[in-house]
Structures are given as structure tokens and as C-alpha cells.
Design an enzyme around this catalytic site. Structure first.
Site, PDB file in Angstrom:
ATOM      1  N   THR A  72       0.681  -1.254   0.288  1.00 25.80           N
ATOM      2  CA  THR A  72      -0.038  -0.048   0.070  1.00 25.80           C
ATOM      3  C   THR A  72       0.834   1.290   0.037  1.00 25.80           C
ATOM      4  O   THR A  72       0.612   2.120  -0.653  1.00 25.80           O
ATOM      5  CB  THR A  72      -0.641  -0.034   1.319  1.00 25.80           C
ATOM      6  OG1 THR A  72      -1.712  -1.151   1.343  1.00 25.80           O
ATOM      7  CG2 THR A  72      -1.592   1.128   1.301  1.00 25.80           C
ATOM      8  N   ALA A 200       6.472  -8.154   0.942  1.00 20.39           N
ATOM      9  CA  ALA A 200       6.876  -9.278   1.544  1.00 20.39           C
ATOM     10  C   ALA A 200       6.013 -10.283   2.074  1.00 20.39           C
ATOM     11  O   ALA A 200       5.967 -11.544   1.692  1.00 20.39           O
ATOM     12  CB  ALA A 200       7.777  -9.032   2.574  1.00 20.39           C
ATOM     13  N   THR A 237      13.300   5.454  10.635  1.00 22.43           N
ATOM     14  CA  THR A 237      14.177   4.292  11.025  1.00 22.43           C
ATOM     15  C   THR A 237      13.905   2.866  10.452  1.00 22.43           C
ATOM     16  O   THR A 237      12.803   2.724  10.475  1.00 22.43           O
ATOM     17  CB  THR A 237      14.566   4.040  12.625  1.00 22.43           C
ATOM     18  OG1 THR A 237      14.857   5.496  13.147  1.00 22.43           O
ATOM     19  CG2 THR A 237      15.588   3.007  12.859  1.00 22.43           C
ATOM     20  N   CYS A 325      -9.530  -8.405   0.884  1.00 19.88           N
ATOM     21  CA  CYS A 325      -9.564  -6.883   1.156  1.00 19.88           C
ATOM     22  C   CYS A 325     -10.961  -6.227   1.422  1.00 19.88           C
ATOM     23  O   CYS A 325     -10.721  -5.313   2.215  1.00 19.88           O
ATOM     24  CB  CYS A 325      -8.534  -6.019   0.209  1.00 19.88           C
ATOM     25  SG  CYS A 325      -7.211  -6.805  -0.233  1.00 19.88           S
TER      26      CYS A 325
HETATM   27  C1  PLP Z   1      -2.415  -6.095  -5.868  1.00 20.50           C
HETATM   28  C2  PLP Z   1      -2.228  -5.656  -4.289  1.00 20.50           C
HETATM   29  N1  PLP Z   1      -1.681  -4.322  -4.294  1.00 20.50           N
HETATM   30  C3  PLP Z   1      -1.552  -3.810  -3.072  1.00 20.50           C
HETATM   31  C4  PLP Z   1      -1.784  -4.644  -1.914  1.00 20.50           C
HETATM   32  C5  PLP Z   1      -1.367  -4.057  -0.541  1.00 20.50           C
HETATM   33  O1  PLP Z   1      -0.416  -4.662  -0.058  1.00 20.50           O
HETATM   34  P1  PLP Z   1      -0.175  -4.535   1.718  1.00 20.50           P
HETATM   35  O2  PLP Z   1      -0.913  -5.364   2.391  1.00 20.50           O
HETATM   36  O3  PLP Z   1       1.442  -4.970   1.509  1.00 20.50           O
HETATM   37  O4  PLP Z   1      -0.212  -3.135   1.867  1.00 20.50           O
HETATM   38  C6  PLP Z   1      -2.486  -6.009  -2.124  1.00 20.50           C
HETATM   39  C7  PLP Z   1      -2.626  -6.786  -0.782  1.00 20.50           C
HETATM   40  O5  PLP Z   1      -3.759  -7.190  -0.889  1.00 20.50           O
HETATM   41  C8  PLP Z   1      -2.526  -6.673  -3.084  1.00 20.50           C
HETATM   42  O6  PLP Z   1      -3.185  -7.723  -3.721  1.00 20.50           O
END
Ligand code: PLP
Length: 389
Positions: A72, A200, A237, A325
Site C-alpha cells: 500500500t 513481503a 528508522t 481486502c
Molecule cells: C495487488 C495488491 N496491491 C497492493 C496490496 C497491498 O499490500 P500490503 O498489504 O502490503 O499493503 C495488495 C494486498 O492485498 C494487493 O493484492
């Protein structure tokens, strides 16, 4: 009861080898990489080693990698950073309707700041047409952001073809590779991208750490202000254990990728064939071939995805509705609506995402359990009863 975890697109378990690599960096090697003493230098070396590993996997230079707190943040930094740095050249951004919310909500934020965003349609398999990107470009366009593969339906986008068009016009090209890094080839020169986001925890690493690749020469305004970390592109940091974990996880994933890809593809196709061939009124979402090796997204008519997920959970199987999500939201998934699914089918969609520990027995167990659950739920559906008559 043995649990069968098939939600690797939401997150993956951290590889024990990754955990082992991280452990000393909470206790013995606890220094701040910005400090000049031995403790700091030791931590700093570990961060730089991880940076070189990430760079190598992407075919990039170490100085082109910025560590972040996840996918994100990488997406936010890419879009807001370029929009701000290029605002004197133009105010137009191009993306697709089926991007992750980390991109879409950032675009909405930028619209509030006076930028214009074109949200491209996709076809019924979820593909972005490179020619549509070309047609959407104006003299005002400063940035194009198209994801490498979709997290809900698994469709892999023609990134290299889009990259060629976009970069020829001197426009910055970003791809969200959160679902593909460590799973598909992600060499930045082959993909022809200027910016690439990864995370990660989608590749058997820890949560809360990611990276943004920024091609040398790409102007980007930082939005975390403070210290001089990450060549002033991201103050704060360093999350040393997390960064070490990301480095180890991506190295392991990359080393296994060519064996793991075909193994998962075979399991994926077995699961798809079993569901679509074995349960009536089901359809595969996305592209049958141009999809992530791990992704099985199926629309099951006359049932609620949420009820299916809960019933499967009680049988020891973890999977997701359209998107993990947005599972708190009652709105149908924007991705499933984007590929033309009806609200009913979008609500009846299940996503199984397979992973390193998934076996053929796991797939067969799902295929043994699912038809009974679907039949039980359909028996309560007035619409299904009507359809049967
Ligand atoms: C395509 C995509 N982009 C961005 C994200 C967000 O990543 P993070 O959970 O590391 O913030 C996700 C997580 O579901 C994702 O599938």
C-alpha cells in the site's frame, strides 16, 4: 481437523527460514543502520544486503530500491510521488478499473487535488488493451499505473506491451507487482516499467514491509519527511528485521519459482476443472491461461460467497470471497463488476489461492466437500428452486 489454507493471495505464512534469518535483528543486531558505530554498521550491512537481493531479483540497481511498510505504501509513494513531481508537466493519470484499492483510492485522493484520472475498462477476462492505453494518452498524461496481475481474478496484464507504448511517450509507468513478485518473472527492463511495487507478506515474508523500485532518473516527491534514510525518499528508522525478512523471502521465492509455477498451475487447473466440470451453474472468472498459477476464482450461481466461505471454514478450508481486502464490505467487488459479472454472480464468487504447501490431496478434499455445501445452500435458494423447474 487438518486445516487447508487456500488464501495465499491475502497473505502467506512466513517461511521458517525467513523467520530464522530475521531473529537476530531484534536482539543481537539491534543497531540503527544510520548510526556510525559497530552495532549500526552491522544492521546497515544487513539492510544493504537485502537491498542488493531485491535489486537482483528485479534486474535493478540497489540504489533504485526503496524499502517501505508494504504494498500500500509503495503504491501511494509511486502515485502521489510522481503526481507531485510532474504536476508542472500535466495533470492526467491513466489506470484501470480493476486495480487494487491502494491504487484506486490514491487516484481518488489525487482527483481531489486537481488531477484527472482515466479508469480504463477491461475485457471480460480482466485484460487491459494496450491500444486503449495508447488512445487514452494526452499531452497532459504524466503517469500510467497498471497492475501486473490481479489479486482477485489472477489475470496477468500485458505489462511489457503497455510499457513500450507509455515509455516511448516519455510518460512514467508504474506497475503494482504485489501479487507477482517472487511468483512470476519481474525483471523491470523486460516489463519496461519505471516503478514497481512489491510486498513481503505475499511471498512468504513478514507483514508490514515492502519495496518500491524507482528507475534511476525518475522524479518522485517523498511524502514521509524526517531523516535522510533511503536517500531522502522515505524517512524513518529502517525496519531492519522486516527488511532482512523481505530479502531472504524474495531470494527463496525466486529460487523456487520455476519449479513452483508449473506445480501450482497443475493443481490450479485440477481444481478449476473439478469445480466447473463437477458443479452446475459455475463459471471461471478471469483468463483461463493468462492467470496467476495460484489463482482459482469461480462464480457459483444461486449461492452467497460469504455463506460458502463460512461453511468451508467449518470443514477446515480457508478461502475468500471475491476479495479478502473488501470482505467487510457489502458492495460487490469492483473487479468482478469490472469484468461484467452480474451482482448476483459477483456475490457468489469464491477465490481459492494455492501456495507452497498445497497438495493434490488438498485440492481433492476441496472437490469432495464443496459440491455438498453448494447443494445444501442452493436447497435454501428460492431462485435455484425456480431455475430447476
Ligand atoms: C495487488 C495488491 N496491491 C497492493 C496490496 C497491498 O499490500 P500490503 O498489504 O502490503 O499493503 C495488495 C494486498 O492485498 C494487493 O493484492
Amino acid at each position: 481437523m487438518k486445516r487447508i489454507y487456500m488464501d495465499h493471495a491475502a497473505t502467506t505464512p512466513t517461511d521458517p527460514e525467513v523467520v530464522r534469518a530475521m531473529l537476530p535483528f531484534w536482539t543481537d543486531v539491534f543497531g540503527n543502520p544510520s548510526s556510525v558505530h559497530q552495532e549500526g554498521r552491522e544492521a546497515g550491512r544487513a539492510v544493504e544486503e537485502a537491498r542488493s537481493t531485491v535489486a537482483e531479483v528485479l534486474g535493478a540497481r540497489p540504489e533504485e530500491i526503496v524499502f517501505t511498510a508494504g504494498g500500500t505504501e509503495s503504491d501511494n509513494l509511486a502515485l502521489k510521488g510522481v503526481a507531485d513531481a510532474k504536476k508542472d508537466r500535466g495533470h492526467h493519470i491513466i489506470t484501470s478499473k480493476i486495480e487494487h484499492h491502494a491504487v484506486l483510492e490514491t487516484c481518488r485522493f489525487l482527483e481531489g487535488k486537481g488531477f484527472h484520472v482515466t479508469y480504463l475498462d477491461v475485457d471480460d477476462r480482466g485484460s487491459v488493451d494496450p491500444e486503449a492505453v495508447q488512445r487514452a494518452i494526452t499531452d497532459e498524461t504524466i503517469l500510467v499505473s497498471i497492475m501486473h496481475a490481479n489479486n482477485e481474478i489472477g489475470t496477468i496484464q500485458p505489462i511489457a506491451a503497455i510499457g513500450r507504448i507509455v515509455r516511448e511517450r516519455g510518460i512514467v509507468f508504474h506497475t503494482d507487482a504485489v501479487q507477482t513478485a517472487g511468483h512470476l518473472a519481474t525483471k523491470v527492463d523486460e516489463l519496461d516499467v519505471d516503478l514497481l511495487s512489491l510486498s513481503a507478506h505475499k511471498l512468504y515474508g513478514p507483514k508490514g514491509v515492502g519495496a518500491l523500485y524507482i528507475r534511476k532518473g525518475t522524479k518522485i516527491t517523498p511524502f514521509l519527511h524526517g531523516g535522510e534514510q533511503e536517500r531522502r525518499r522515505r524517512a524513518s528508522t529502517h525496519n531492519v528485521p522486516g527488511i532482512v525478512g523481505l530479502g531472504r523471502a524474495i531470494a527463496l521465492a525466486e529460487a523456487r519459482r520455476e519449479v513452483e509455477g508449473p506445480r501450482l498451475t497443475a493443481l490450479r487447473d485440477r481444481l478449476i476443472a473439478g469445480i466447473v466440470g463437477g458443479i452446475e451453474h459455475t463459471v471461471l472468472n478471469g483468463d483461463p491461461r493468462g492467470r496467476l498459477p495460484s489463482n482459482v476464482s469461480v462464480a457459483i450461481a444461486f449461492v452467497e460467497g460469504e455463506s460458502l466461505v463460512l461453511s468451508l471454514d467449518m470443514e477446515g478450508i480457508a478461502c475468500a470471497t471475491g476479495s479478502a481486502c473488501t470482505s467487510q464490505s457489502l458492495e460487490p467487488s469492483h473487479v468482478l463488476i469490472g469484468i461484467g459479472l452480474s451482482h448476483e454472480l459477483a456475490h457468489g464468487t469464491l477465490r481459492f489461492s494455492l501456495g507452497r504447501h498445497t497438495t493434490e490431496e488438498d485440492v481433492d478434499h476441496v472437490l469432495a466437500v464443496l459440491p455438498g455445501i453448494v447443494a445444501r445452500l442452493r436447497a435454501m435458494s428460492p431462485l435455484y428452486q425456480k431455475e430447476k423447474k
